[in-house]
Each structure stands twice: as C-alpha cells, then as structure tokens.
Design a protein around this motif. Structure first.
Motif, PDB file in Angstrom:
ATOM      1  N   UNK A  12       0.857  -1.191   0.000  1.00  0.00           N
ATOM      2  CA  UNK A  12       0.000   0.000   0.000  1.00  0.00           C
ATOM      3  C   UNK A  12       0.893   1.241   0.000  1.00  0.00           C
ATOM      4  N   UNK A  13       0.608   2.158  -0.892  1.00  0.00           N
ATOM      5  CA  UNK A  13       1.271   3.462  -0.879  1.00  0.00           C
ATOM      6  C   UNK A  13       0.200   4.471  -0.517  1.00  0.00           C
ATOM      7  N   UNK A  14       0.349   5.109   0.625  1.00  0.00           N
ATOM      8  CA  UNK A  14      -0.668   6.064   1.051  1.00  0.00           C
ATOM      9  C   UNK A  14      -0.357   6.612   2.424  1.00  0.00           C
ATOM     10  N   UNK A  15      -1.372   7.148   3.048  1.00  0.00           N
ATOM     11  CA  UNK A  15      -1.220   7.801   4.347  1.00  0.00           C
ATOM     12  C   UNK A  15      -2.022   7.061   5.401  1.00  0.00           C
ATOM     13  N   UNK A  16      -1.388   6.506   6.408  1.00  0.00           N
ATOM     14  CA  UNK A  16      -2.153   5.933   7.515  1.00  0.00           C
ATOM     15  C   UNK A  16      -2.784   7.068   8.325  1.00  0.00           C
ATOM     16  N   UNK A  17      -4.083   7.071   8.418  1.00  0.00           N
ATOM     17  CA  UNK A  17      -4.799   8.218   8.981  1.00  0.00           C
ATOM     18  C   UNK A  17      -4.545   8.414  10.476  1.00  0.00           C
ATOM     19  N   UNK A  18      -4.480   7.328  11.241  1.00  0.00           N
ATOM     20  CA  UNK A  18      -4.181   7.470  12.673  1.00  0.00           C
ATOM     21  C   UNK A  18      -2.804   8.113  12.846  1.00  0.00           C
ATOM     22  N   UNK A  19      -1.824   7.616  12.087  1.00  0.00           N
ATOM     23  CA  UNK A  19      -0.460   8.148  12.190  1.00  0.00           C
ATOM     24  C   UNK A  19      -0.405   9.622  11.795  1.00  0.00           C
ATOM     25  N   UNK A  20      -1.184   9.992  10.788  1.00  0.00           N
ATOM     26  CA  UNK A  20      -1.223  11.400  10.369  1.00  0.00           C
ATOM     27  C   UNK A  20      -1.802  12.262  11.484  1.00  0.00           C
ATOM     28  N   UNK A  21      -2.884  11.802  12.102  1.00  0.00           N
ATOM     29  CA  UNK A  21      -3.458  12.531  13.231  1.00  0.00           C
ATOM     30  C   UNK A  21      -2.487  12.610  14.392  1.00  0.00           C
ATOM     31  N   UNK A  22      -1.754  11.508  14.638  1.00  0.00           N
ATOM     32  CA  UNK A  22      -0.777  11.483  15.721  1.00  0.00           C
ATOM     33  C   UNK A  22       0.338  12.497  15.453  1.00  0.00           C
ATOM     34  N   UNK A  23       0.798  12.556  14.206  1.00  0.00           N
ATOM     35  CA  UNK A  23       1.821  13.547  13.843  1.00  0.00           C
ATOM     36  C   UNK A  23       1.326  14.968  14.056  1.00  0.00           C
ATOM     37  N   UNK A  24       0.059  15.203  13.713  1.00  0.00           N
ATOM     38  CA  UNK A  24      -0.537  16.522  13.946  1.00  0.00           C
ATOM     39  C   UNK A  24      -0.583  16.828  15.442  1.00  0.00           C
ATOM     40  N   UNK A  25      -0.942  15.814  16.231  1.00  0.00           N
ATOM     41  CA  UNK A  25      -0.997  15.997  17.680  1.00  0.00           C
ATOM     42  C   UNK A  25       0.365  16.265  18.291  1.00  0.00           C
ATOM     43  N   UNK A  26       1.402  15.620  17.747  1.00  0.00           N
ATOM     44  CA  UNK A  26       2.758  15.885  18.242  1.00  0.00           C
ATOM     45  C   UNK A  26       3.150  17.340  18.006  1.00  0.00           C
ATOM     46  N   UNK A  27       2.823  17.856  16.822  1.00  0.00           N
ATOM     47  CA  UNK A  27       3.126  19.260  16.531  1.00  0.00           C
ATOM     48  C   UNK A  27       2.328  20.181  17.458  1.00  0.00           C
ATOM     49  N   UNK A  28       1.064  19.834  17.684  1.00  0.00           N
ATOM     50  CA  UNK A  28       0.226  20.648  18.562  1.00  0.00           C
ATOM     51  C   UNK A  28       0.741  20.619  19.999  1.00  0.00           C
ATOM     52  N   UNK A  29       1.147  19.432  20.468  1.00  0.00           N
ATOM     53  CA  UNK A  29       1.666  19.312  21.831  1.00  0.00           C
ATOM     54  C   UNK A  29       2.925  20.160  21.997  1.00  0.00           C
ATOM     55  N   UNK A  30       3.798  20.134  20.992  1.00  0.00           N
ATOM     56  CA  UNK A  30       5.025  20.941  21.044  1.00  0.00           C
ATOM     57  C   UNK A  30       4.701  22.431  21.101  1.00  0.00           C
ATOM     58  N   UNK A  31       3.532  22.811  20.560  1.00  0.00           N
ATOM     59  CA  UNK A  31       3.105  24.216  20.578  1.00  0.00           C
ATOM     60  C   UNK A  31       2.325  24.554  21.851  1.00  0.00           C
ATOM     61  N   UNK A  32       2.161  23.581  22.756  1.00  0.00           N
ATOM     62  CA  UNK A  32       1.494  23.837  24.029  1.00  0.00           C
ATOM     63  C   UNK A  32       0.016  23.518  24.074  1.00  0.00           C
ATOM     64  N   UNK A  33      -0.519  22.860  23.059  1.00  0.00           N
ATOM     65  CA  UNK A  33      -1.951  22.529  23.058  1.00  0.00           C
ATOM     66  C   UNK A  33      -2.234  21.455  24.107  1.00  0.00           C
ATOM     67  N   UNK A  34      -3.282  21.679  24.894  1.00  0.00           N
ATOM     68  CA  UNK A  34      -3.704  20.679  25.876  1.00  0.00           C
ATOM     69  C   UNK A  34      -5.218  20.507  25.926  1.00  0.00           C
ATOM     70  N   UNK A  35      -5.933  21.319  25.173  1.00  0.00           N
ATOM     71  CA  UNK A  35      -7.388  21.215  25.069  1.00  0.00           C
ATOM     72  C   UNK A  35      -7.751  21.595  23.647  1.00  0.00           C
TER      73      UNK A  35
END
Length: 194
Positions: A12-35
């Motif tokens: 499969x060549x594509x984007x795993x959706x959970x992993x993409x969301x997790x990557x987004x969450x990592x960026x958000x956490x680094x920016x201080x998001x908690x809610x």
C-alpha cells in the motif's frame, strides 16, 4: 492499508490516517496545546475518527466530546465551532479534516477574534488554507502527497516487471506537513508534483 491486504495488493502506498493525526498531535503538543476541538465533517467515515483519535493520543488527552460531528453545511460548521469554543474557552487547539471543515472554522475564528490566537492544524490544501498558513492562522496542513501516491507505485511495478523486486513493506506517502516554511515550494509545484 488493511483494505489493501484484504484484496491481495502487493503493498500500500498512502497515508495511515491514525499516524497522520498522531503527527498533527505531536506538533500541537510541542506548541502547548492541551485542550482541543477536532472538527469532523464526515464522522461516519472511520478514517476521519482515526485522524481525531491519533491527534488526541499524541496530546495525551481523551478524545471524548472534543470531537464534534460538524456535518457538511458551512454555516452549521461555523456555528458548531463557535459554540464549542464559547462553551470551552480554554480550548487552545483546533484540528480540521479538510477544506470542508477548515474554511468555516477559519470564518468562526475570525468572527470570535481567535484567528491566529489558537493553534490550528488541518488536513489537505486549498487556496484559502494556503492563505491562512501564510497569514499565521493555520500552523500546518497535512498533505498525503498524492504525487508520490501515483509515482511510487509506477516505480515499484516497473522494478517488479523488470527485475522481479518489490519492497517488503507498505510505503507511507504522508503525512507531509505544509507550513509557512515550505508553502512557497508547495504552491510552485501545485498541480505538477504536489
């Protein structure tokens, strides 16, 4: 990925959706998001829930009521986002799942004076999303890099036909993150390699 295995695909060549969301969450956490609020405009699609769940898991926060069923109507999405943010004023992160929910969310943030004040990530690109990235309203857009999704299978199949070789694992074409740092290159190659 699982559907590819079920139908007997080589890989499969594509984007795993959970992993993409997790990557987004990592960026958000680094920016201080908690809610946060995850604005889900197609909640009946399991992949959309995986995006929101990955985001929540990366933040270490329960998804629960932070995912809203926004529907497809732009006015309704705008109203639901505004209502959620007014009821939860400590919300400091937003994730939208594409232009359908991103555009009305931009309008909602502008209307309540929080545009640029709240960490905002989205999936997919549009002219309006690109403008919001350039003006610091959206921090990033997740791109599954469709050029790679088309190009890599051709390369793989060519090598299989010519030499009988094929990678042993599926290939993630995304998540790619479009930010203010690379938006000019993305726009330059839009419609060709992006």
């Amino acid at each position: 990925l699982e559907q590819s295995k079920e139908i007997g695909a080589l890989l499969h060549v594509g984007q795993p959706e959970y992993d993409a969301g997790f990557g987004a969450g990592e960026k958000a956490k680094a920016a201080g998001v908690n809610s946060f609020v995850c604005v889900n405009h197609y909640i009946t699609n399991p992949a959309s829930v995986e995006r929101c769940q990955g985001y929540a898991d990366a933040l270490g926060v329960e998804l629960g009521s932070q995912m809203i069923d926004a529907g497809q109507d732009p006015g309704e999405i705008r109203s639901k986002v505004m209502a959620h943010l007014q009821a939860n004023p400590d919300t400091n992160g937003v994730l939208t799942l594409g232009p359908t929910s991103a555009h009305p969310t931009i309008a909602a943030l502008n209307e309540i004076g929080r545009a640029g004040d709240i960490h905002f990530g989205t999936f997919d690109l549009s002219g309006e999303i690109a403008d919001a990235i350039k003006s610091d309203v959206i921090a990033f857009a997740i791109d599954q890099q469709p050029y790679l999704q088309g190009y890599l299978p051709v390369v793989i199949l060519t090598n299989l036909a010519r030499y009988g070789v094929v990678p042993g694992n599926s290939i993630n074409s995304g998540p790619g993150f479009v930010t203010k740092d690379n938006i000019a290159l993305v726009e330059q190659y839009a419609g060709q390699y992006r």
